[in-house]
Design a protein around this motif. Structure first.
Motif, PDB file in Angstrom:
ATOM      1  N   ASP A  12     -57.156 -13.251 -12.666  1.00  0.00           N
ATOM      2  CA  ASP A  12     -57.503 -14.131 -13.771  1.00  0.00           C
ATOM      3  C   ASP A  12     -57.379 -15.570 -13.275  1.00  0.00           C
ATOM      4  O   ASP A  12     -56.764 -15.834 -12.238  1.00  0.00           O
ATOM      5  N   THR A  13     -57.952 -16.475 -14.020  1.00  0.00           N
ATOM      6  CA  THR A  13     -57.802 -17.894 -13.710  1.00  0.00           C
ATOM      7  C   THR A  13     -57.356 -18.619 -14.971  1.00  0.00           C
ATOM      8  O   THR A  13     -57.969 -18.466 -16.028  1.00  0.00           O
ATOM      9  N   LEU A  14     -56.262 -19.361 -14.858  1.00  0.00           N
ATOM     10  CA  LEU A  14     -55.743 -20.127 -15.983  1.00  0.00           C
ATOM     11  C   LEU A  14     -55.879 -21.604 -15.671  1.00  0.00           C
ATOM     12  O   LEU A  14     -55.893 -22.011 -14.511  1.00  0.00           O
ATOM     13  N   ARG A  15     -55.947 -22.408 -16.720  1.00  0.00           N
ATOM     14  CA  ARG A  15     -55.942 -23.858 -16.527  1.00  0.00           C
ATOM     15  C   ARG A  15     -54.766 -24.437 -17.297  1.00  0.00           C
ATOM     16  O   ARG A  15     -54.521 -24.088 -18.450  1.00  0.00           O
ATOM     17  N   SER A  16     -54.005 -25.292 -16.624  1.00  0.00           N
ATOM     18  CA  SER A  16     -52.836 -25.888 -17.262  1.00  0.00           C
ATOM     19  C   SER A  16     -52.588 -27.273 -16.683  1.00  0.00           C
ATOM     20  O   SER A  16     -52.465 -27.421 -15.459  1.00  0.00           O
ATOM     21  N   ASP A  17     -52.532 -28.254 -17.532  1.00  0.00           N
ATOM     22  CA  ASP A  17     -52.248 -29.633 -17.102  1.00  0.00           C
ATOM     23  C   ASP A  17     -53.149 -30.052 -15.943  1.00  0.00           C
ATOM     24  O   ASP A  17     -52.690 -30.662 -14.970  1.00  0.00           O
ATOM     25  N   GLY A  18     -54.381 -29.690 -16.027  1.00  0.00           N
ATOM     26  CA  GLY A  18     -55.328 -30.125 -15.008  1.00  0.00           C
ATOM     27  C   GLY A  18     -55.332 -29.261 -13.757  1.00  0.00           C
ATOM     28  O   GLY A  18     -56.106 -29.503 -12.832  1.00  0.00           O
ATOM     29  N   ALA A  19     -54.463 -28.269 -13.708  1.00  0.00           N
ATOM     30  CA  ALA A  19     -54.409 -27.402 -12.531  1.00  0.00           C
ATOM     31  C   ALA A  19     -55.131 -26.080 -12.811  1.00  0.00           C
ATOM     32  O   ALA A  19     -55.100 -25.566 -13.928  1.00  0.00           O
ATOM     33  N   THR A  20     -55.764 -25.574 -11.785  1.00  0.00           N
ATOM     34  CA  THR A  20     -56.381 -24.256 -11.876  1.00  0.00           C
ATOM     35  C   THR A  20     -55.460 -23.262 -11.173  1.00  0.00           C
ATOM     36  O   THR A  20     -55.120 -23.446 -10.003  1.00  0.00           O
ATOM     37  N   VAL A  21     -55.052 -22.264 -11.911  1.00  0.00           N
ATOM     38  CA  VAL A  21     -54.075 -21.308 -11.381  1.00  0.00           C
ATOM     39  C   VAL A  21     -54.691 -19.911 -11.348  1.00  0.00           C
ATOM     40  O   VAL A  21     -55.141 -19.396 -12.370  1.00  0.00           O
ATOM     41  N   GLY A  22     -54.693 -19.337 -10.174  1.00  0.00           N
ATOM     42  CA  GLY A  22     -55.156 -17.963 -10.051  1.00  0.00           C
ATOM     43  C   GLY A  22     -53.996 -17.002 -10.291  1.00  0.00           C
ATOM     44  O   GLY A  22     -52.863 -17.276  -9.889  1.00  0.00           O
ATOM     45  N   VAL A  23     -54.281 -15.917 -10.950  1.00  0.00           N
ATOM     46  CA  VAL A  23     -53.241 -14.915 -11.222  1.00  0.00           C
ATOM     47  C   VAL A  23     -53.719 -13.563 -10.701  1.00  0.00           C
ATOM     48  O   VAL A  23     -54.838 -13.128 -10.984  1.00  0.00           O
ATOM     49  N   ILE A  24     -52.871 -12.928  -9.906  1.00  0.00           N
ATOM     50  CA  ILE A  24     -53.169 -11.584  -9.392  1.00  0.00           C
ATOM     51  C   ILE A  24     -52.055 -10.661  -9.859  1.00  0.00           C
ATOM     52  O   ILE A  24     -50.877 -10.945  -9.637  1.00  0.00           O
ATOM     53  N   ARG A  25     -52.450  -9.605 -10.482  1.00  0.00           N
ATOM     54  CA  ARG A  25     -51.460  -8.661 -10.994  1.00  0.00           C
ATOM     55  C   ARG A  25     -51.872  -7.260 -10.571  1.00  0.00           C
ATOM     56  O   ARG A  25     -53.022  -6.867 -10.719  1.00  0.00           O
ATOM     57  N   PHE A  26     -50.940  -6.498 -10.012  1.00  0.00           N
ATOM     58  CA  PHE A  26     -51.254  -5.110  -9.671  1.00  0.00           C
ATOM     59  C   PHE A  26     -50.011  -4.258  -9.836  1.00  0.00           C
ATOM     60  O   PHE A  26     -48.887  -4.736  -9.778  1.00  0.00           O
ATOM     61  N   ASN A  27     -50.231  -2.964 -10.046  1.00  0.00           N
ATOM     62  CA  ASN A  27     -49.128  -2.111 -10.485  1.00  0.00           C
ATOM     63  C   ASN A  27     -48.491  -1.294  -9.386  1.00  0.00           C
ATOM     64  O   ASN A  27     -47.403  -0.756  -9.571  1.00  0.00           O
ATOM     65  N   ALA A  38     -59.486  -4.607  -3.402  1.00  0.00           N
ATOM     66  CA  ALA A  38     -59.442  -5.513  -4.560  1.00  0.00           C
ATOM     67  C   ALA A  38     -58.445  -6.639  -4.338  1.00  0.00           C
ATOM     68  O   ALA A  38     -58.679  -7.786  -4.757  1.00  0.00           O
ATOM     69  N   LEU A  39     -57.336  -6.350  -3.686  1.00  0.00           N
ATOM     70  CA  LEU A  39     -56.335  -7.386  -3.426  1.00  0.00           C
ATOM     71  C   LEU A  39     -56.878  -8.437  -2.457  1.00  0.00           C
ATOM     72  O   LEU A  39     -56.670  -9.647  -2.644  1.00  0.00           O
ATOM     73  N   ASP A  40     -57.555  -7.984  -1.424  1.00  0.00           N
ATOM     74  CA  ASP A  40     -58.139  -8.935  -0.468  1.00  0.00           C
ATOM     75  C   ASP A  40     -59.207  -9.800  -1.140  1.00  0.00           C
ATOM     76  O   ASP A  40     -59.277 -11.011  -0.923  1.00  0.00           O
ATOM     77  N   ARG A  41     -60.008  -9.156  -1.960  1.00  0.00           N
ATOM     78  CA  ARG A  41     -61.063  -9.919  -2.644  1.00  0.00           C
ATOM     79  C   ARG A  41     -60.456 -10.914  -3.628  1.00  0.00           C
ATOM     80  O   ARG A  41     -60.951 -12.037  -3.782  1.00  0.00           O
ATOM     81  N   ALA A  42     -59.375 -10.519  -4.288  1.00  0.00           N
ATOM     82  CA  ALA A  42     -58.760 -11.412  -5.267  1.00  0.00           C
ATOM     83  C   ALA A  42     -58.274 -12.694  -4.604  1.00  0.00           C
ATOM     84  O   ALA A  42     -58.487 -13.801  -5.121  1.00  0.00           O
ATOM     85  N   VAL A  43     -57.620 -12.558  -3.470  1.00  0.00           N
ATOM     86  CA  VAL A  43     -57.150 -13.759  -2.761  1.00  0.00           C
ATOM     87  C   VAL A  43     -58.341 -14.634  -2.397  1.00  0.00           C
ATOM     88  O   VAL A  43     -58.321 -15.853  -2.563  1.00  0.00           O
ATOM     89  N   ASN A  44     -59.384 -13.988  -1.915  1.00  0.00           N
ATOM     90  CA  ASN A  44     -60.550 -14.760  -1.503  1.00  0.00           C
ATOM     91  C   ASN A  44     -61.213 -15.456  -2.688  1.00  0.00           C
ATOM     92  O   ASN A  44     -61.609 -16.625  -2.614  1.00  0.00           O
ATOM     93  N   ASP A  45     -61.312 -14.742  -3.807  1.00  0.00           N
ATOM     94  CA  ASP A  45     -61.930 -15.315  -5.007  1.00  0.00           C
ATOM     95  C   ASP A  45     -61.138 -16.518  -5.520  1.00  0.00           C
ATOM     96  O   ASP A  45     -61.714 -17.455  -6.084  1.00  0.00           O
ATOM     97  N   LEU A  46     -59.821 -16.478  -5.353  1.00  0.00           N
ATOM     98  CA  LEU A  46     -58.955 -17.518  -5.928  1.00  0.00           C
ATOM     99  C   LEU A  46     -58.567 -18.573  -4.900  1.00  0.00           C
ATOM    100  O   LEU A  46     -57.689 -19.399  -5.152  1.00  0.00           O
ATOM    101  N   ARG A  47     -59.237 -18.539  -3.765  1.00  0.00           N
ATOM    102  CA  ARG A  47     -58.894 -19.437  -2.663  1.00  0.00           C
ATOM    103  C   ARG A  47     -58.963 -20.913  -3.063  1.00  0.00           C
ATOM    104  O   ARG A  47     -58.230 -21.751  -2.548  1.00  0.00           O
ATOM    105  N   GLY A  48     -59.826 -21.240  -3.999  1.00  0.00           N
ATOM    106  CA  GLY A  48     -59.983 -22.632  -4.410  1.00  0.00           C
ATOM    107  C   GLY A  48     -59.004 -23.075  -5.487  1.00  0.00           C
ATOM    108  O   GLY A  48     -59.040 -24.234  -5.923  1.00  0.00           O
ATOM    109  N   SER A  49     -58.115 -22.197  -5.903  1.00  0.00           N
ATOM    110  CA  SER A  49     -57.165 -22.547  -6.968  1.00  0.00           C
ATOM    111  C   SER A  49     -56.115 -23.537  -6.464  1.00  0.00           C
ATOM    112  O   SER A  49     -55.819 -23.611  -5.275  1.00  0.00           O
ATOM    113  N   ASP A  50     -55.507 -24.251  -7.429  1.00  0.00           N
ATOM    114  CA  ASP A  50     -54.427 -25.169  -7.066  1.00  0.00           C
ATOM    115  C   ASP A  50     -53.129 -24.414  -6.774  1.00  0.00           C
ATOM    116  O   ASP A  50     -52.202 -24.954  -6.169  1.00  0.00           O
ATOM    117  N   GLY A  51     -53.064 -23.204  -7.215  1.00  0.00           N
ATOM    118  CA  GLY A  51     -51.899 -22.365  -6.946  1.00  0.00           C
ATOM    119  C   GLY A  51     -52.217 -20.941  -7.342  1.00  0.00           C
ATOM    120  O   GLY A  51     -53.179 -20.687  -8.078  1.00  0.00           O
TER     121      GLY A  51
END
Lengths: 254, 454
Positions: B245-260, B269-282
């Protein structure tokens, strides 16, 4: 040492094995290490037969009871350039492999990703997968000496300690009756650390004029593994088989 | 692979099976287990531990005496459930995690809380945590069975199916370490988790209270699982879920990865998630409720966040010590050259975060690469193997001790968060998530700090 041994060592890092039972040493004169390995080379088919091979393609099945995993493996080797590629298919995980195209040694698996082999890991891989690893002991090891006798599963054997160029030690045991290599205790240094593996070789069969063990059992890290060779072909292997995978080529592109 | 196959997955898969067997007296039944098979299974179990336990003092336990005491009981067992009680008693004497019996055959999937053979797997679509007296609903899957039945986060569950909170509160303290609230939370979760899945179409009666204290009495009809059903080795089939998921907070873009769970089926899916969120601020990695899995995945995936060869820790057997070496991930799933993610990374943990998840979170925490938010993890971080026993069950047994960078040991201790943010019922009822909120706020602050220094 053959491709099977190499595969076993590689997979020792995955955790597998077999126990070697020590038995009383018999009082008997020991042959020299050179005599022992010369007899072994002769026993498995002779230097001429070994030298005539230019390629090997082995198919094998490996099982790891501690994980409930059975792995299908294809190993390809070419004498020229000491090239090799090992491909493994692990159910539930996917494909992994390692190889050397004559210039670059690599490994790749879904869990840790692709990487280039360096340092001692590179040296160990090249030593293990040397095409002549089961015939040219003098080149493979900087020192060899017989150190005693052991009895494994009722079979007497001569222990020969071999030291690699990097200082790792292998204790091989060659059967007294037919000269075959029946056991090895390997202390190998890897990127992850030094690990000891105890290996038993059995069920020697003729593969393309050379006798090789169809069954290998190994213990390492307290776990066990079995490898059963299904076939070994010495037919020519297309050069493209040894080409670097795309992700490895990308790594080199830096 | 594992030296690599650090089993882990489920203390609960085994632990719960053992727990349930220990806690109850099996119903009388005709003999379905021969004395010979019982003996062979007992001996295999004892020998595997005898051969591989890294501590030759067996944690102060006289392992030979344990065998001599319990073997007659094993031979007298008339069924596999009875035998499991004996085996579990034997394994529990060691006082370590990752020792248990995973039922085989027809009992396997049921004990794992997983799907059974005769239909499509289903689930209740909610997660719960034990607060010492009852279960709190911490997450409700939108559109899932619980959601459809009107269950909301923050609701208190007194019973679900055959699991009753009052009974759990009585039984759990009798289990090894069960008087410790942290360990108790894990045991209780395991017991409840087993009834929250089954076959799609199965019904599950849930009783509890809503946020206003009103009684809730709902019947859930289990819906098909969300995620991929996967098998690996001797583990029972399990649902694998990877969410991003991608969240926005105080001007920051935050990627969230959750797995069970750390199963190879999740790797892509985990590798793709990191790659997809590579541009996030955190990036926030949510490992709450993730009980572990294949250990070798931890250093592998850590390579997405570390740009140098390093180690997440070492597994220590009787004669060897092997490092969990991190391989920096320099190629993305498309085969393009990249650098590991360099932005701030937060990891969320709670009392169910176990094993491989602890190695990942604790290792990167010790390396100073991540900041951990939430609650102390399960404290069950030992590499284990899972051989099959003669009776078809699977023995989960630790084969090595585990120490992280700097020698930190997570077994029994857990990964201690840098920023504790325990879940509260009030926050759940208000729709909040204290750990995630704190992590996102930290990343936003990091983003502001970077902006100020640019």
């Amino acid at each position: 040492m053959s491709l099977r041994t190499s595969a076993v060592r590689t997979l020792a890092l995955a955790g597998a094995a077999l126990a070697v039972t020590a038995a009383p040493v018999r009082a008997q004169a020991l042959p020299t290490a050179q005599q022992v390995v010369a007899r072994y080379v002769q026993a498995i088919g002779g230097l001429q037969a070994l030298s005539s091979q230019q390629y090997r393609h082995m198919t094998a099945e490996m099982s790891m009871p501690a994980a409930g995993i059975t792995i299908n493996m294809d190993a390809y080797q070419a004498r020229q350039g000491n090239k090799f590629v090992v491909k493994m298919e692990i159910p539930g995980m996917g494909n992994m492999g390692m190889g050397y195209d004559g210039q670059t040694a690599w490994s790749s698996n879904p869990m840790s990703g692709p990487k280039l082999l360096e340092g001692k890991e590179l040296a160990e891989a090249l030593r293990q997968y040397d095409f002549e690893s089961n015939m040219n002991f003098a080149r493979m090891y900087q020192a060899m000496e017989t150190v005693g006798r052991d009895t494994l599963n009722g079979e007497s054997c001569v222990q020969v300690r071999m030291t690699t160029q990097s200082g790792d030690q292998v204790m091989n045991c060659f059967a007294d009756d037919d000269g075959m290599l029946i056991a090895a205790s390997v202390n190998a240094t890897t990127e992850a650390g030094t690990m000891q593996s105890d290996i038993l070789f059995s069920d020697y069969r003729d593969f393309g004029g050379i006798k090789m063990p169809a069954t290998t059992r190994m213990s390492a890290m307290g776990q066990q593994m079995e490898i059963h060779v299904k076939s070994i072909s010495t037919e020519p292997i297309d050069a493209s088989m040894f080409a670097l995978p795309a992700e490895i080529a990308a790594l080199k592109s830096n | 692979m594992k030296r690599t196959i650090t089993a882990a997955a489920c203390l609960l898969l085994a632990g719960c099976a053992g727990t349930a067997a220990t806690a109850r007296t099996p119903a009388p039944e005709a003999r379905s287990l021969s004395p010979e098979l019982a003996a062979a299974t007992f001996d295999s179990t004892w020998s595997a531990v005898n051969r591989t336990f890294w501590d030759t003092t067996f944690n102060g336990v006289n392992w030979n005496a344990v065998r001599d005491t319990l073997r007659p009981r094993a031979l007298a067992a008339r069924s596999n459930p009875e035998l499991r009680v004996v085996l579990s008693d034997m394994l529990h004497t060691l006082g370590q995690s990752h020792f248990g019996i995973i039922p085989g055959g027809e009992d396997a999937a049921l004990a794992a809380g997983g799907p059974r053979a005769e239909g499509a797997p289903g689930e209740a679509g909610m997660e719960v945590r034990w607060d010492g007296a009852r279960f709190l609903v911490t997450r409700v899957e939108p559109g899932g069975a619980a959601d459809a039945a009107g269950i909301r986060t923050g609701y208190a569950i007194r019973s679900a199916g055959e699991i009753d909170a009052a009974h759990v509160a009585t039984v759990v303290p009798r289990l090894p370490g069960g008087t410790d609230p942290h360990r108790a939370a894990f045991y209780a979760w395991g017991a409840m988790n087993g009834v929250l899945s089954g076959l799609a179409g199965d019904t599950l009666r849930v009783r509890g209270e809503d946020g206003a204290g009103r009684a809730v009495d709902a019947v859930l009809t289990l819906r098909p699982i969300a995620g991929q059903l996967a098998r690996f080795g001797n583990l029972p089939p399990m649902a694998v879920r990877v969410e991003q998921d991608t969240l926005r907070s105080d001007g920051a873009t935050v990627g969230v990865i959750r797995f069970n769970i750390w199963l190879p089926a999740a790797i892509g899916a985990l590798d793709r998630a990191v790659n997809d969120l590579r541009g996030s601020d955190g990036i926030v990695i949510d490992l709450r409720g993730n009980v572990g899995g294949v250990g070798a995945m931890a250093p592998g995936w850590a390579g997405h966040f570390i740009n140098r060869r390093d180690t997440l820790g070492a597994m220590i057997t009787r004669r060897d010590t092997l490092q969990f070496v991190i391989n920096p991930r320099l190629v993305n799933p498309a085969g393009e050259r990249v650098q590991p993610y360099a932005g701030p990374v937060a990891v969320l943990t709670d009392e169910i975060t176990g094993s491989t998840s602890e190695i990942f979170a604790g290792g990167l925490q010790a390396l100073g690469r991540v900041r951990v938010f939430g609650a102390t993890s399960a404290g069950q971080a030992l590499p284990a193997a899972m051989p099959r026993l003669p009776n078809g069950d699977v023995l989960l047994h630790a084969i090595a001790d585990m120490k992280g960078p700097g020698g930190v040991r997570w077994e029994a201790r857990g990964v201690v968060p840098d920023a504790p943010a325990p879940v509260t019922r009030a926050a759940l009822l208000a729709g909040g998530d204290p750990a995630l909120d704190a992590a996102v706020a930290w990343i936003a602050e990091q983003n502001r700090s970077r902006a100020r220094t640019r």
